[in-house]
Write a protein that holds these residues in place. Structure first.
Motif, PDB file in Angstrom:
ATOM      1  N   LEU A   1       0.835  -1.198   0.000  1.00 36.68           N
ATOM      2  CA  LEU A   1       0.000   0.000   0.000  1.00 36.68           C
ATOM      3  C   LEU A   1       0.869   1.248   0.000  1.00 36.68           C
ATOM      4  CD1 LEU A   1      -2.517  -1.156   2.719  1.00 36.68           C
ATOM      5  CD2 LEU A   1      -3.055  -0.792   0.327  1.00 36.68           C
TER       6      LEU A   1
ATOM      7  N   ASN B   1       1.741   5.330  -2.447  1.00 36.36           N
ATOM      8  CA  ASN B   1       1.575   6.628  -1.800  1.00 36.36           C
ATOM      9  C   ASN B   1       2.749   7.567  -1.940  1.00 36.36           C
ATOM     10  OD1 ASN B   1      -0.746   5.551  -0.982  1.00 36.36           O
ATOM     11  ND2 ASN B   1      -0.130   5.177   1.124  1.00 36.36           N
TER      12      ASN B   1
ATOM     13  N   LYS C   1       0.889  20.472   4.097  1.00 38.51           N
ATOM     14  CA  LYS C   1       1.168  19.785   2.832  1.00 38.51           C
ATOM     15  C   LYS C   1       0.831  18.301   2.894  1.00 38.51           C
ATOM     16  CE  LYS C   1       4.702  22.888   1.063  1.00 38.51           C
ATOM     17  NZ  LYS C   1       4.815  23.840   2.192  1.00 38.51           N
TER      18      LYS C   1
ATOM     19  N   SER D   1      -2.432  15.599  -0.103  1.00 35.36           N
ATOM     20  CA  SER D   1      -2.493  14.486  -1.074  1.00 35.36           C
ATOM     21  C   SER D   1      -3.305  13.327  -0.515  1.00 35.36           C
ATOM     22  CB  SER D   1      -1.105  13.984  -1.455  1.00 35.36           C
ATOM     23  OG  SER D   1      -0.115  14.639  -0.792  1.00 35.36           O
TER      24      SER D   1
ATOM     25  N   LEU E   1      -5.320  10.532  -2.903  1.00 31.29           N
ATOM     26  CA  LEU E   1      -5.148   9.081  -2.883  1.00 31.29           C
ATOM     27  C   LEU E   1      -6.493   8.375  -2.908  1.00 31.29           C
ATOM     28  CD1 LEU E   1      -2.345   8.920  -0.258  1.00 31.29           C
ATOM     29  CD2 LEU E   1      -2.192   8.124  -2.593  1.00 31.29           C
TER      30      LEU E   1
ATOM     31  N   SER F   1      -5.324   2.895   1.618  1.00 31.64           N
ATOM     32  CA  SER F   1      -3.938   3.323   1.488  1.00 31.64           C
ATOM     33  C   SER F   1      -3.764   4.769   1.918  1.00 31.64           C
ATOM     34  CB  SER F   1      -3.454   3.112   0.061  1.00 31.64           C
ATOM     35  OG  SER F   1      -4.304   3.777  -0.826  1.00 31.64           O
ATOM     36  N   ALA F   2      -4.833   5.565   1.792  1.00 34.46           N
ATOM     37  CA  ALA F   2      -4.733   6.956   2.222  1.00 34.46           C
ATOM     38  C   ALA F   2      -4.501   7.044   3.728  1.00 34.46           C
ATOM     39  CB  ALA F   2      -5.993   7.721   1.840  1.00 34.46           C
TER      40      ALA F   2
ATOM     41  N   TRP G   1      -0.922   6.385   4.336  1.00 31.26           N
ATOM     42  CA  TRP G   1      -0.100   7.531   3.959  1.00 31.26           C
ATOM     43  C   TRP G   1      -0.171   8.634   5.004  1.00 31.26           C
ATOM     44  CZ3 TRP G   1      -0.910  12.665   2.718  1.00 31.26           C
ATOM     45  CH2 TRP G   1       0.197  13.321   2.146  1.00 31.26           C
TER      46      TRP G   1
ATOM     47  N   ASN H   1       2.836   9.866   7.710  1.00 33.02           N
ATOM     48  CA  ASN H   1       3.397  11.211   7.573  1.00 33.02           C
ATOM     49  C   ASN H   1       2.966  12.127   8.709  1.00 33.02           C
ATOM     50  OD1 ASN H   1       4.932  11.356   4.977  1.00 33.02           O
ATOM     51  ND2 ASN H   1       3.027  10.423   4.290  1.00 33.02           N
TER      52      ASN H   1
END
Lengths: 55, 802
Positions: A39, A43, B45, B48, B52, B101-102, B105, B109
């Motif tokens: 996954l 990204n 930032k 994104s 996704l 998956s978002a 991510w 982060n």
């Protein structure tokens, strides 16, 4: 015929290298989670400001 | 205008927006919380996140200021942390909301939102986030609050601070498999010249290759260590198992190879030895299949909060659950679990004991009445006075009942044990007879033949049968949402002859309850009035009643709610009262009739009076899961089926009609259920118990196999050998039949491996066992068995539409 001795030694060394790589991966938990990395690769949108740390 | 706003969806969470007032440039949000999260992500930032996966956000929650204040408690914090050293700490949090998956991510982060975070890493399958952070710059509480604000509220419960039982995957087994594979591959490479040269190989080349094979032997011996250990233990316990002939075979292969190679008299059997060990280990790996999202080891603590709000000297503070003392005053909010036995001092208590009893309807508790631990408050905030501290409370005591502590023997396969025994004796007899037969003529040949028998008879194929058959069955069941604790459960399930079903929560659907009305008919306009009246109340029962009625909403005048008693209001010329019998009876002109009076025994019945006249009552009835009649009908063909119910026999007629000819036992308390199963077992019955909730946990553990029926994977499933998702309960007969077929597969596969063994023994006894014969026969037999079992189980599953 003698070249076979050399070839065998080379193949053995190569295979040994793979074994070491396998043990290294094993010890560093690379087999613990095989789903998340798949996954994660999707990204990498702005990888330039992502900080990667290892502990 | 209205039409337009209908189409507005929140840019963050995707839910529809009530209007377009909350916006930023061209993006609309459903609430300020979502807007705030968007701005936070945008400023850092992290936008994104939305690219996704559109609308990937989770609706933002308003954070209760002190909700996580308990994380500042050093004792709690230290127990939650994985480690703490110098400036850094590491914590692993369970975030059930991770779904795409978002999420991965954003959470990886997250260090951009809190600079104290050094690194964050997700394990998607386990839904775990591990965070490494500097505790001088941020704190656990801040991290949890940040995550909560983003919509990912970590699940923190009492089990997190208990003794940590680390369930790690078997790293050593994988390492051994890798080593054996490495040795096997290399040795096969070194052996090919020997296989293909038909004895024409130069002797020094041959010796060189055989020595190369021999230096692999430490790896193989290490990889096969478990078999030697198990064989040694078995002999010490004067018990014979399959590992003894296995260890003897491997040992003989090594000793003979060593002698042959060192004495230059042959090339040895290193190829067979490495292949054998490699195949055996693949079986061990295949056997293990863990379902990451499930846990069979959870106990009630996983459902208890870490902390509770205590009121003392006019101040509210969060304290750890185990620090609760007698006479403390606790504040329990909506949907919070009461962690200790206590009595009610203020508020409208409606306690949902479904976690303890499986009963779905909540119980109303009056002032000064006792509330048992494990109950969940539904509705408004209540205040309680503690009667007993945590260790002495009801649920802890129940849990410590001896039935829960009992450990079941599920780890030994009786079939493989028996096979091992017969096989070992047979091999021992054959090898000794062969030895004695040859010994008078030539002692050297006799020893050769003796070892050859042990080598060729090495029951590799037999040892692989069970891991592959059960492992495959386990996987097929898992695909059908039936999760077994381990592969031995397959065998235990095949032996079942009695199936016991729990009624509440298993046959009935706790998530679905239907409302029925008994009493005098009311008119259509009265129905509208009742529907509107109940809509005014936040009481869960009011809400279900409101949903069950049809009609337009009307305006209610003089609405009032008397906490813990009922509601009333006016519409047109109706004066409508709903609530407890006492509440509606109080001003009624005529008393209630006998039937209605009897209904007052049940806490969840709501009584109705219109214009000071008692009409009747609304009751909650649990509804049965669909398709159960057919399931029981099918089970009855093969098994003795019985039903145990913790309730009284009020639904006897319904049950008899649904499941004709099935014995139903009512009024079964948790203890009765355990004893009932015990008595069946003492008659030699093998019992399968199907239940749910803590009230069945003892019975699930006592039964030969306990299956917990779960609504979601996170349901409470202690003491169970298997977890079955509720909506797949109709497949139960097929699951059980598949296990009996798996046993047939095991016997057939034993037959196949015996044929191979007989062929091998012929070579061995006649003294013609060349290394190449062994090298062909042994992998061939293993391979045939593996293929046979996998294909057979798949065909069986297809046949049963699984």
């Amino acid at each position: 015929m003698d070249v076979i001795f050399l070839l065998i030694i080379i193949s053995f060394t190569l295979a040994f290298g793979f074994l070491i790589a396998f043990i290294y991966a094993m010890k560093h938990d690379q087999f613990e989670d095989s789903v998340t990395p798949s996954l994660r690769i999707l990204n990498d949108l702005d990888a330039h400001n992502k900080h990667i740390h290892h502990n | 205008m209205k039409h337009e706003t209908d189409l507005l969806h929140c840019y963050h969470c995707g839910e529809s927006c009530p209007d377009n007032t909350i916006n930023k440039i061209d993006k609309y949000f459903c609430c300020t919380g979502c807007l705030y999260v968007y701005e936070l992500l945008n400023d850092n930032k992290l936008d994104s996140y939305y690219k996704l996966n559109e609308k990937s956000g989770i609706r933002a929650k308003t954070l209760n200021k002190d909700e996580f204040a308990f994380l500042d408690n050093i004792e709690i914090e230290e127990k939650l942390l994985k480690f703490k050293s110098g400036h850094t700490s590491k914590v692993i949090l369970y975030l059930p909301q991770i779904y795409c998956s978002a999420c991965v991510w954003l959470l990886e982060n997250i260090s951009r939102l809190d600079h104290g975070i050094i690194d964050s890493k997700i394990n998607f399958l386990k839904k775990e986030l591990s965070i490494l952070y500097r505790h001088d710059q941020t704190s656990l509480r801040k991290l949890v609050e940040l995550l909560t604000m983003l919509g990912y509220t970590p699940t923190l419960n009492l089990a997190d601070i208990g003794e940590k039982k680390q369930v790690k995957y078997n790293r050593q087994l994988y390492l051994k498999l890798g080593l054996a594979g490495f040795a096997f591959g290399n040795i096969m490479l070194f052996s090919f010249p020997e296989y293909l040269s038909f004895g024409l190989l130069e002797s020094n080349f041959r010796i060189f290759l055989s020595y190369l094979s021999l230096i692999m032997s430490p790896l193989i011996l290490y990889a096969s260590g478990d078999y030697f250990k198990s064989a040694y233990n078995a002999i010490k316990m004067k018990h014979i198992n399959l590992d003894i002939p296995l260890a003897a075979g491997i040992g003989m292969l090594f000793v003979r190879s060593l002698i042959e190679i060192v004495s230059h008299s042959g090339v040895g059997f290193m190829d067979s030895m490495s292949g054998l060990v490699f195949f055996l280990l693949t079986g061990k790996v295949f056997q293990q299949k863990t379902f990451h999202t499930l846990s069979f080891e959870r106990d009630f603590k996983s459902y208890f909060p870490l902390s509770v709000l205590r009121k003392r000297d006019g101040k509210d503070e969060y304290i750890p659950v185990k620090d609760i003392k007698e006479h403390d005053v606790l504040i329990i909010r909506n949907n919070e679990i009461v962690p200790v036995d206590a009595h009610l001092i203020a508020g409208d208590a409606l306690i949902d004991y479904s976690f303890v009893t499986g009963e779905s309807a909540a119980t109303r508790v009056g002032a000064d009445e006792k509330i048992f631990s494990g109950g969940k408050q539904v509705g408004s905030t209540i205040e309680l006075k503690v009667l007993k501290n945590f260790d002495q409370s009801y649920i802890t005591e129940l849990w410590n009942n001896s039935a829960f502590v009992k450990i079941k023997e599920t780890n030994i396969s009786k079939i493989s044990d028996l096979a091992g025994k017969y096989f070992s004796y047979a091999i021992l007899i054959i090898s000794v007879v062969a030895f004695l037969f040859w010994a008078p003529t030539n002692l050297n040949t006799a020893i050769n033949i003796f070892t050859a028998v042990l080598i060729i008879a090495c029951p590799c194929a037999i040892a692989l049968t069970i891991p592959y058959t059960y492992g495959m069955t386990l996987r097929i069941m898992g695909k059908n949402m039936f999760f077994l604790r381990n592969d031995k459960v397959v065998e235990n399930l095949s032996r079942i002859n009695t199936v016991i079903l729990d009624k509440t929560g298993t046959l009935t659907d706790p998530g679905k309850s239907t409302i029925f009305y008994k009493g005098k008919e009311f008119s259509k306009s009265m129905e509208c009035a009742i529907k509107s009246l109940t809509r005014n109340s936040t009481h869960p029962l009011s809400r279900i009643i409101s949903e069950s009625l049809t009609g337009d909403l009307v305006e209610i005048r003089d609405y009032q709610e008397i906490s813990g008693k009922g509601i009333f209001g006016r519409f047109d010329n109706y004066f409508i009262k709903l609530g407890s019998l006492k509440f509606v009876e109080w001003d009624a002109k005529t008393g209630a009739n006998e039937e209605i009076k009897k209904a007052a025994d049940k806490e969840t019945n709501v009584f109705l009076s219109i214009n000071e006249k008692i009409y009747g009552y609304f009751g909650v009835q649990s509804s049965y899961r669909e398709g159960l009649s057919l399931v029981v009908e099918n089970l009855k063909k093969f098994y003795n089926v019985e039903i145990l119910s913790g309730d009284n026999d009020s639904e006897k007629a319904v049950l008899e009609q649904m499941f004709p000819g099935v014995k139903v036992n009512f009024n079964q308390l948790p203890d009765n259920k355990i004893r009932y199963i015990e008595s069946l077992q003492s008659h030699g019955d093998k019992v399968l118990m199907i239940g749910d909730g803590l009230n069945d946990a003892g019975a699930l553990k006592q039964a030969d196999v306990g299956i917990a029926v779960a609504e979601l994977n996170s349901n409470f499933t202690p003491g169970s050998d298997a977890i079955l998702q509720a909506k797949h309960i109709s497949k139960l007969p097929e699951f059980l039949l598949l296990t009996t077929k798996a046993i047939t597969t095991v016997y057939l596969s034993y037959g196949i491996s015996l044929i191979y063994n007989c062929v091998g023994l012929y070579f061995a006894v006649t003294g013609k066992l060349a290394p190449v014969v062994a090298a062909i026969l042994m992998p061939l037999s293993s391979l045939s068995v593996v293929l046979f079992t996998i294909i057979k189980v798949k065909i069986d599953a297809k046949f049963h539409r699984l």
